[in-house]
Every structure is written in C-alpha cells, then in structure tokens.
Design a protein around this motif. Sequence first.
Motif, PDB file in Angstrom:
ATOM      1  N   HIS A   9      14.040  32.759  -5.975  1.00  0.00           N
ATOM      2  CA  HIS A   9      14.351  32.093  -7.235  1.00  0.00           C
ATOM      3  C   HIS A   9      15.182  32.992  -8.152  1.00  0.00           C
ATOM      4  N   LYS A  10      15.502  34.191  -7.651  1.00  0.00           N
ATOM      5  CA  LYS A  10      16.313  35.115  -8.436  1.00  0.00           C
ATOM      6  C   LYS A  10      17.730  35.164  -7.881  1.00  0.00           C
ATOM      7  N   ARG A  11      18.639  35.746  -8.664  1.00  0.00           N
ATOM      8  CA  ARG A  11      20.040  35.775  -8.243  1.00  0.00           C
ATOM      9  C   ARG A  11      20.717  37.035  -8.785  1.00  0.00           C
ATOM     10  N   PRO A  12      21.838  37.432  -8.182  1.00  0.00           N
ATOM     11  CA  PRO A  12      22.548  38.617  -8.674  1.00  0.00           C
ATOM     12  C   PRO A  12      23.347  38.320  -9.941  1.00  0.00           C
ATOM     13  N   PHE A  13      23.455  39.313 -10.781  1.00  0.00           N
ATOM     14  CA  PHE A  13      24.234  39.193 -12.011  1.00  0.00           C
ATOM     15  C   PHE A  13      25.409  40.168 -12.041  1.00  0.00           C
TER      16      PHE A  13
END
Length: 281
Positions: A9-13
Amino acid sequence: MAELSMQDHKRPFKDYAARNFRWECSDDGRVATITLNRPEKKNPLTFDSYAELRDLFRDLAYANDVRAVVIQGAGGNFCSGGDVFEIIEPLTKMSMPELLAFTRMTGDLVKAMRRAPQPIIAAIDGICAGAGAMVALASDFRLGTAEAKTAYLFTRVGLAGADMGACGLLPRVVGQGKATDLLMTGRAMGADEALACGFFSAVHAPAELLGKAQALAQTLADGPWFAHTMTKTMLNQEWAMGIEEMIESEAQAQAICMVTGDFTRAFEAFAAKQKPKFEGC
C-alpha cells in the motif's frame, strides 16, 4: 492469488514531480530535499504552495523510500512568510468562511508535518519569518547560519501571535517566557539567541548548511528508522498526558520496537563488535 503485505500500500516518492517548489532525493531515495524556490521574493508561500506542501507531507506517510526530509530556501533566505500580494492582499477582501478555510489550511500544513513519520530538518539561512518561521518550528530539527533571523511577525500586521499553532508549539521549544516575547513583539531572533534557547540545534557557515542538514538526514535515515518514527509519535502524543499515561504509552512503544528485527540486529552486531544495519522493520 499473491499474498499482500502492508508494504504493497506504499509507493516511492523519489520521482515526485513538485509544482510549487523543488524536490530532490538522494541516490538511495531515503533523503528528500524541499527547496522553496522564489529567491527574488525571499521564498514566500502562496495558496498553491501551502496546499501542495500540506498534501505532500500527508502523503509521505505512504512512502516506501523517503526516510528523512530537509527543507530549505533558495538564494540565501529560508522563507519570508505569506506572499504579500498573492496571499495577504486577497485575505483583506475575503469573507469570514473563506478566511477560516485559509487559516485551517495553513494549520493543516503544520499538522501534516508533525504527523509525517519522517524526521524533518529545516536548514535556515537569512530571513525566516511569519509562516516561514512556523514551517521551521513544525520541523523536528532546525539548523541555522549566523545570518539567520527568525521572526513571528503576526502582531506586526494586527493579528494574534496565535497562528498555525505558534502559542502551543513555540513555548515547548524555547520556553513560555521567550515565546511570549517573540510572539507579542514580533522582533527578530538572531542565530546566537536561537542557539542558546534551543530553537537551533547547531549553527553552520552558509556554504556548509545544506550539506550538514543532509548529512544529519542521512544519518537518521540509515539509523533505526522505525524507532525514530515511534519517537516522533511519542513526542507528539505525550504533550497532553499525565505521568501515568506517559509511562504506559512509552512501555507499549518500547515493547513494539523490541519485536522489530532492528532490535535483534543491533544486539547481534554489538555482540559481534560490528556496526548494526537497520532496516526499519
């Protein structure tokens, strides 16, 4: 069906495309640097930059790469506050509901910064005033230069010093007496005074400031990152707690940290006389 984890549910920024400031990340993606980039006006905030900063810090709770954030200003100044002609002038013509929407939005930026799991380091050179001083205050660390001047200017324009959480946050950093002085007079606080009262953690030469801030950020990012997020959470939560609640909350927080692999890896590294490698889990 593939098994899902909370990491899904996380992603790169790292490649976030900022619209109202500069956004850069270290090669490993762990340290992000925000640069307020309107040097010709000493980097004032606008309605759009307020909103984007608020949304970005909210969203960083879902980052799987960024572990620390540095915020600075371009051109030898940190931030001069709200832009006089793009914010202040329009505010004088707004209705009460519109004004309340604006003041809540600015406060939401501070809340988003305090709730972001990443440690935030403000690198402060030159002018740091008004809302810019609140962005600095909402950060977890503040590094300055001898040229830095911090001022809470709200009373200078006929407003209360109680803006964006100033009356709650500033006394916790510099003490009630110093906060009363700064918020009521609107005077500028120089670097020596800021260092002496704990507003600044350190003072560096202007040419070294960003490098020192990013080095601190990298150290934090490479350290026990999960434990850092827990520490920030506890610092926020315990403001309104009594001693019983404080001790119990910290007992729970520490027990949670003890079941992470970081705790075990730190012990094993110590026993082997090696440097621990923290993975944040």
